[in-house]
Design an enzyme around this catalytic site. Structure first.
Site, short mmCIF file in Angstrom:
data_model
loop_
_atom_site.label_atom_id
_atom_site.label_comp_id
_atom_site.label_asym_id
_atom_site.label_seq_id
_atom_site.Cartn_x
_atom_site.Cartn_y
_atom_site.Cartn_z
N ARG A 1 -23.87 -14.60 -26.30
CA ARG A 1 -25.09 -15.22 -26.49
C ARG A 1 -25.90 -14.74 -26.38
NH1 ARG A 1 -28.68 -14.24 -21.83
NH2 ARG A 1 -29.78 -16.08 -21.43
N HIS B 1 -34.70 -11.36 -11.73
CA HIS B 1 -33.87 -12.92 -12.64
C HIS B 1 -32.55 -11.59 -13.12
CE1 HIS B 1 -36.59 -10.33 -15.37
NE2 HIS B 1 -35.70 -10.87 -16.41
N HIS C 1 -32.67 -7.74 -11.28
CA HIS C 1 -33.81 -7.00 -11.84
C HIS C 1 -35.33 -7.65 -11.72
CE1 HIS C 1 -33.07 -8.50 -15.59
NE2 HIS C 1 -34.30 -7.88 -15.64
N ASP D 1 -38.87 -7.58 -13.91
CA ASP D 1 -39.09 -6.90 -15.49
C ASP D 1 -40.50 -5.89 -14.89
OD1 ASP D 1 -37.21 -8.01 -16.55
OD2 ASP D 1 -39.27 -9.95 -17.52
O1 AKG Z 1 -30.84 -12.27 -21.70
C1 AKG Z 1 -32.14 -12.53 -20.54
O2 AKG Z 1 -31.92 -14.11 -20.73
C2 AKG Z 1 -32.77 -11.77 -19.98
C3 AKG Z 1 -32.94 -10.33 -20.35
C4 AKG Z 1 -33.92 -9.96 -19.66
O3 AKG Z 1 -33.73 -10.37 -18.33
C5 AKG Z 1 -34.72 -8.79 -20.09
O4 AKG Z 1 -34.29 -8.05 -21.14
O5 AKG Z 1 -35.34 -7.87 -19.35
FE FE2 Z 2 -36.41 -8.55 -17.09
#
Ligand code: AKG
Ligand code: FE2
Length: 199
Positions: free
Chosen positions: A120, A110, A54, A56
């Site tokens: 994680r 990403h 996605h 952001d």
């Molecule tokens: O946890 C991550 O590294 C990415 C999280 C992410 O892309 C988001 O919260 O929009």
């Molecule tokens: Fe994100």
């Protein structure tokens, strides 16, 4: 985090030839949000995403991931792992800043993969304008090219995206559409058909 986002916004304005405080002012009454992400381990890590691909929807994302790693960005037609660094943040451009820069900056595709054995965690600061702020790129007179007199075609630059508010985009991504690679295009379509159906 707010101070850091202001510095980044100033750098972005300079890079775009816009008054250096233009975006800082735009976001000064903003509604930024911090979120913690927790990804439990998963035995079938190859088959499961922590967060699917996605961009952001917000303006900027400032992210810190723990040493487990898992953040990947799509660049040059490949998924690339972002090596975790204790001393660094990852800064991503979001869809709203893409609109605010009239498409000059692109939002970053990403995803996050999970780990087989270890939990994680990441912490994310989403930079947002105030809900009812009109998202539109700076008008031509606000773009000051340092040595060059603004070229005619730049003055008359075509708008890539229509005006919208952050509230509109939130409504779309929270109630109608799960953010993905083409959120903004679909949002623009949704916005124009919604406007047509309103009395
Ligand atoms: O946890 C991550 O590294 C990415 C999280 C992410 O892309 C988001 O919260 O929009
Ligand atoms: Fe994100």
């Amino acid at each position: 985090m707010n101070n850091l986002s202001q510095v980044i916004l100033e750098l972005l304005a300079i890079s775009l030839g816009v008054d250096r405080l233009y975006y800082c002012k735009f976001f000064e009454d903003g509604r930024s949000v911090m979120r913690g992400n927790n990804y439990p381990p998963c035995r079938n890590a190859g088959l499961t995403f922590g967060t699917g691909p996605h961009s952001d929807p917000n303006s900027l994302t400032i992210l810190h991931q723990d040493q487990v790693g898992g953040l990947e960005i799509f660049s040059d037609n490949k998924w690339r792992a972002i090596k975790p660094r204790r001393d660094a943040f990852v800064v991503n451009i979001g869809d709203t800043f893409m609109a605010l820069s009239n498409g000059r900056y692109k939002s970053c595709l990403h995803r996050a993969v999970v780990n087989k054995e270890r939990v994680r965690r990441s912490i994310v600061f989403f930079v947002n304008p105030k809900d009812d702020k009109i998202v539109r790129p700076p008008p031509p007179q606000k773009r000051k090219d340092i040595n060059v007199i603004m070229k005619k075609e730049e003055e008359e630059e075509e708008r890539v995206y229509p005006d919208f508010t952050w509230l509109d985009l939130q409504e779309f991504t929270q109630n109608h559409y799960r953010a993905d690679t083409t959120t903004l295009q679909n949002f623009v379509h949704w916005l124009s058909s919604n406007k047509q159906t309103q009395p």
